[in-house]
Design a protein around this motif. Structure first.
Motif, PDB file in Angstrom:
ATOM      1  N   PHE A  83       0.816  -1.211   0.000  1.00  0.00           N
ATOM      2  CA  PHE A  83       0.000   0.000   0.000  1.00  0.00           C
ATOM      3  C   PHE A  83       0.852   1.265   0.000  1.00  0.00           C
ATOM      4  CE2 PHE A  83      -2.530   3.247   2.202  1.00  0.00           C
ATOM      5  CZ  PHE A  83      -3.606   3.305   1.321  1.00  0.00           C
ATOM      6  N   TRP A  84       1.982   1.235   0.714  1.00  0.00           N
ATOM      7  CA  TRP A  84       2.824   2.425   0.804  1.00  0.00           C
ATOM      8  C   TRP A  84       3.414   2.804  -0.548  1.00  0.00           C
ATOM      9  CZ3 TRP A  84       7.764   1.757  -0.766  1.00  0.00           C
ATOM     10  CH2 TRP A  84       8.283   0.466  -0.728  1.00  0.00           C
ATOM     11  N   ALA A  85       3.557   1.833  -1.448  1.00  0.00           N
ATOM     12  CA  ALA A  85       4.102   2.142  -2.772  1.00  0.00           C
ATOM     13  C   ALA A  85       3.154   3.055  -3.540  1.00  0.00           C
ATOM     14  CB  ALA A  85       4.355   0.856  -3.544  1.00  0.00           C
ATOM     15  N   TYR A  86       1.853   2.850  -3.363  1.00  0.00           N
ATOM     16  CA  TYR A  86       0.885   3.714  -4.028  1.00  0.00           C
ATOM     17  C   TYR A  86       0.872   5.110  -3.416  1.00  0.00           C
ATOM     18  CZ  TYR A  86      -0.793  -0.520  -6.224  1.00  0.00           C
ATOM     19  OH  TYR A  86      -0.872  -1.671  -6.956  1.00  0.00           O
ATOM     20  N   LEU A  87       1.175   5.210  -2.148  1.00  0.00           N
ATOM     21  CA  LEU A  87       1.231   6.524  -1.506  1.00  0.00           C
ATOM     22  C   LEU A  87       2.430   7.333  -1.973  1.00  0.00           C
ATOM     23  CD1 LEU A  87       0.224   5.562   2.137  1.00  0.00           C
ATOM     24  CD2 LEU A  87      -1.194   6.601   0.371  1.00  0.00           C
ATOM     25  N   LEU A  88       3.467   6.666  -2.463  1.00  0.00           N
ATOM     26  CA  LEU A  88       4.649   7.373  -2.950  1.00  0.00           C
ATOM     27  C   LEU A  88       4.454   7.975  -4.342  1.00  0.00           C
ATOM     28  CD1 LEU A  88       7.584   5.076  -1.792  1.00  0.00           C
ATOM     29  CD2 LEU A  88       6.936   7.306  -0.901  1.00  0.00           C
ATOM     30  N   LEU A  89       3.471   7.522  -5.077  1.00  0.00           N
ATOM     31  CA  LEU A  89       3.267   8.018  -6.439  1.00  0.00           C
ATOM     32  C   LEU A  89       3.039   9.533  -6.492  1.00  0.00           C
ATOM     33  CD1 LEU A  89       1.171   5.140  -8.012  1.00  0.00           C
ATOM     34  CD2 LEU A  89       3.549   5.721  -8.467  1.00  0.00           C
ATOM     35  N   PRO A  90       2.169  10.117  -5.656  1.00  0.00           N
ATOM     36  CA  PRO A  90       2.039  11.587  -5.701  1.00  0.00           C
ATOM     37  C   PRO A  90       3.321  12.304  -5.295  1.00  0.00           C
ATOM     38  CG  PRO A  90       0.215  10.617  -4.484  1.00  0.00           C
ATOM     39  CD  PRO A  90       1.191   9.530  -4.764  1.00  0.00           C
ATOM     40  N   VAL A  91       4.081  11.722  -4.379  1.00  0.00           N
ATOM     41  CA  VAL A  91       5.344  12.335  -3.960  1.00  0.00           C
ATOM     42  C   VAL A  91       6.316  12.376  -5.136  1.00  0.00           C
ATOM     43  CG1 VAL A  91       7.326  12.099  -2.415  1.00  0.00           C
ATOM     44  CG2 VAL A  91       5.028  11.630  -1.565  1.00  0.00           C
ATOM     45  N   PHE A  92       6.415  11.277  -5.858  1.00  0.00           N
ATOM     46  CA  PHE A  92       7.299  11.242  -7.022  1.00  0.00           C
ATOM     47  C   PHE A  92       6.806  12.172  -8.125  1.00  0.00           C
ATOM     48  CE2 PHE A  92       8.749   6.921  -5.519  1.00  0.00           C
ATOM     49  CZ  PHE A  92      10.009   7.372  -5.166  1.00  0.00           C
ATOM     50  N   GLY A  93       5.484  12.274  -8.282  1.00  0.00           N
ATOM     51  CA  GLY A  93       4.933  13.203  -9.274  1.00  0.00           C
ATOM     52  C   GLY A  93       5.298  14.641  -8.957  1.00  0.00           C
ATOM     53  N   LEU A  94       5.177  15.020  -7.688  1.00  0.00           N
ATOM     54  CA  LEU A  94       5.559  16.373  -7.272  1.00  0.00           C
ATOM     55  C   LEU A  94       7.058  16.582  -7.445  1.00  0.00           C
ATOM     56  CD1 LEU A  94       4.680  19.031  -6.004  1.00  0.00           C
ATOM     57  CD2 LEU A  94       5.073  18.003  -3.774  1.00  0.00           C
ATOM     58  N   PHE A  95       7.844  15.565  -7.113  1.00  0.00           N
ATOM     59  CA  PHE A  95       9.297  15.651  -7.286  1.00  0.00           C
ATOM     60  C   PHE A  95       9.658  15.883  -8.752  1.00  0.00           C
ATOM     61  CE2 PHE A  95      13.260  13.359  -8.286  1.00  0.00           C
ATOM     62  CZ  PHE A  95      14.154  14.145  -7.560  1.00  0.00           C
ATOM     63  N   LEU A  96       9.029  15.138  -9.651  1.00  0.00           N
ATOM     64  CA  LEU A  96       9.316  15.309 -11.076  1.00  0.00           C
ATOM     65  C   LEU A  96       8.895  16.682 -11.573  1.00  0.00           C
ATOM     66  CD1 LEU A  96       8.314  11.817 -12.502  1.00  0.00           C
ATOM     67  CD2 LEU A  96      10.618  12.766 -12.282  1.00  0.00           C
ATOM     68  N   GLU A  97       7.805  17.205 -11.031  1.00  0.00           N
ATOM     69  CA  GLU A  97       7.364  18.547 -11.405  1.00  0.00           C
ATOM     70  C   GLU A  97       8.390  19.589 -10.976  1.00  0.00           C
ATOM     71  OE1 GLU A  97       4.741  21.188 -13.185  1.00  0.00           O
ATOM     72  OE2 GLU A  97       4.507  19.016 -13.093  1.00  0.00           O
ATOM     73  N   LEU A  98       8.962  19.415  -9.789  1.00  0.00           N
ATOM     74  CA  LEU A  98       9.937  20.378  -9.275  1.00  0.00           C
ATOM     75  C   LEU A  98      11.295  20.241  -9.950  1.00  0.00           C
ATOM     76  CD1 LEU A  98       9.042  20.256  -5.489  1.00  0.00           C
ATOM     77  CD2 LEU A  98       8.457  22.027  -7.151  1.00  0.00           C
ATOM     78  N   VAL A  99      11.661  19.041 -10.346  1.00  0.00           N
ATOM     79  CA  VAL A  99      12.958  18.815 -10.992  1.00  0.00           C
ATOM     80  C   VAL A  99      13.046  19.588 -12.303  1.00  0.00           C
ATOM     81  CG1 VAL A  99      14.335  17.034 -12.162  1.00  0.00           C
ATOM     82  CG2 VAL A  99      13.460  16.627  -9.878  1.00  0.00           C
ATOM     83  N   GLY A 100      11.913  19.767 -12.969  1.00  0.00           N
ATOM     84  CA  GLY A 100      11.921  20.524 -14.226  1.00  0.00           C
ATOM     85  C   GLY A 100      12.331  21.972 -14.043  1.00  0.00           C
ATOM     86  N   GLY A 101      12.182  22.513 -12.849  1.00  0.00           N
ATOM     87  CA  GLY A 101      12.555  23.900 -12.595  1.00  0.00           C
ATOM     88  C   GLY A 101      14.004  24.091 -12.220  1.00  0.00           C
ATOM     89  N   ILE A 102      14.718  23.023 -11.961  1.00  0.00           N
ATOM     90  CA  ILE A 102      16.123  23.140 -11.533  1.00  0.00           C
ATOM     91  C   ILE A 102      17.001  23.784 -12.615  1.00  0.00           C
ATOM     92  CG2 ILE A 102      18.190  21.807 -10.917  1.00  0.00           C
ATOM     93  CD1 ILE A 102      16.370  19.985  -9.292  1.00  0.00           C
ATOM     94  N   PRO A 103      16.916  23.371 -13.887  1.00  0.00           N
ATOM     95  CA  PRO A 103      17.763  24.044 -14.890  1.00  0.00           C
ATOM     96  C   PRO A 103      17.468  25.544 -14.999  1.00  0.00           C
ATOM     97  CG  PRO A 103      16.885  22.009 -15.786  1.00  0.00           C
ATOM     98  CD  PRO A 103      16.208  22.233 -14.469  1.00  0.00           C
ATOM     99  N   ILE A 104      16.213  25.927 -14.901  1.00  0.00           N
ATOM    100  CA  ILE A 104      15.865  27.350 -14.975  1.00  0.00           C
ATOM    101  C   ILE A 104      16.452  28.091 -13.783  1.00  0.00           C
ATOM    102  CG2 ILE A 104      13.919  28.971 -14.947  1.00  0.00           C
ATOM    103  CD1 ILE A 104      12.293  26.723 -16.345  1.00  0.00           C
ATOM    104  N   ALA A 105      16.353  27.493 -12.602  1.00  0.00           N
ATOM    105  CA  ALA A 105      16.912  28.127 -11.409  1.00  0.00           C
ATOM    106  C   ALA A 105      18.427  28.254 -11.522  1.00  0.00           C
ATOM    107  CB  ALA A 105      16.533  27.324 -10.170  1.00  0.00           C
ATOM    108  N   LEU A 106      19.082  27.239 -12.055  1.00  0.00           N
ATOM    109  CA  LEU A 106      20.546  27.308 -12.217  1.00  0.00           C
ATOM    110  C   LEU A 106      20.944  28.390 -13.205  1.00  0.00           C
ATOM    111  CD1 LEU A 106      21.547  23.545 -12.197  1.00  0.00           C
ATOM    112  CD2 LEU A 106      22.007  25.254 -10.454  1.00  0.00           C
ATOM    113  N   VAL A 107      20.227  28.504 -14.306  1.00  0.00           N
ATOM    114  CA  VAL A 107      20.540  29.544 -15.283  1.00  0.00           C
ATOM    115  C   VAL A 107      20.357  30.918 -14.661  1.00  0.00           C
ATOM    116  CG1 VAL A 107      19.726  30.607 -17.445  1.00  0.00           C
ATOM    117  CG2 VAL A 107      20.064  28.134 -17.300  1.00  0.00           C
ATOM    118  N   ASN A 108      19.284  31.114 -13.930  1.00  0.00           N
ATOM    119  CA  ASN A 108      19.066  32.421 -13.275  1.00  0.00           C
ATOM    120  C   ASN A 108      20.131  32.690 -12.225  1.00  0.00           C
ATOM    121  OD1 ASN A 108      16.808  33.063 -14.784  1.00  0.00           O
ATOM    122  ND2 ASN A 108      15.402  32.090 -13.347  1.00  0.00           N
ATOM    123  N   LEU A 109      20.558  31.674 -11.491  1.00  0.00           N
ATOM    124  CA  LEU A 109      21.614  31.848 -10.499  1.00  0.00           C
ATOM    125  C   LEU A 109      22.924  32.242 -11.172  1.00  0.00           C
ATOM    126  CD1 LEU A 109      22.499  31.574  -7.525  1.00  0.00           C
ATOM    127  CD2 LEU A 109      23.103  29.208  -8.067  1.00  0.00           C
TER     128      LEU A 109
END
Length: 71
Positions: free
Chosen positions: A39-65
């Motif tokens: 059951f806990w594996a299914y609970l991790l799916l939204p966490v990984f989805g949010l993580f993948l959404e945030l990872v897309g912003g890392i290159p933009i943040a690095l370029v701005n930095l």
């Protein structure tokens, strides 16, 4: 962007509701899959989805930095 994606998913499911409802009914009636996941594996799916959404912003943040450091 996540609410937009959720809206699109809802619209797709609504459009194909005649095909989706029997699948959901099979799932609810106790049909099992070949693989069993805890059951806990299914609970991790939204966490990984949010993580993948945030990872897309890392290159933009690095370029701005880098731009800020160069100035």
């Amino acid at each position: 962007m996540i609410p937009f994606y959720l809206l699109l998913i809802f619209l797709i499911l609504w459009h194909y509701k005649d095909k989706v409802l029997p699948a959901i009914q099979n799932f609810i009636s106790g049909t099992t899959t070949r693989f069993k996941y805890p059951f806990w594996a299914y609970l991790l799916l939204p966490v990984f989805g949010l993580f993948l959404e945030l990872v897309g912003g890392i290159p933009i943040a690095l370029v701005n930095l880098i731009k800020q450091l160069i100035k």
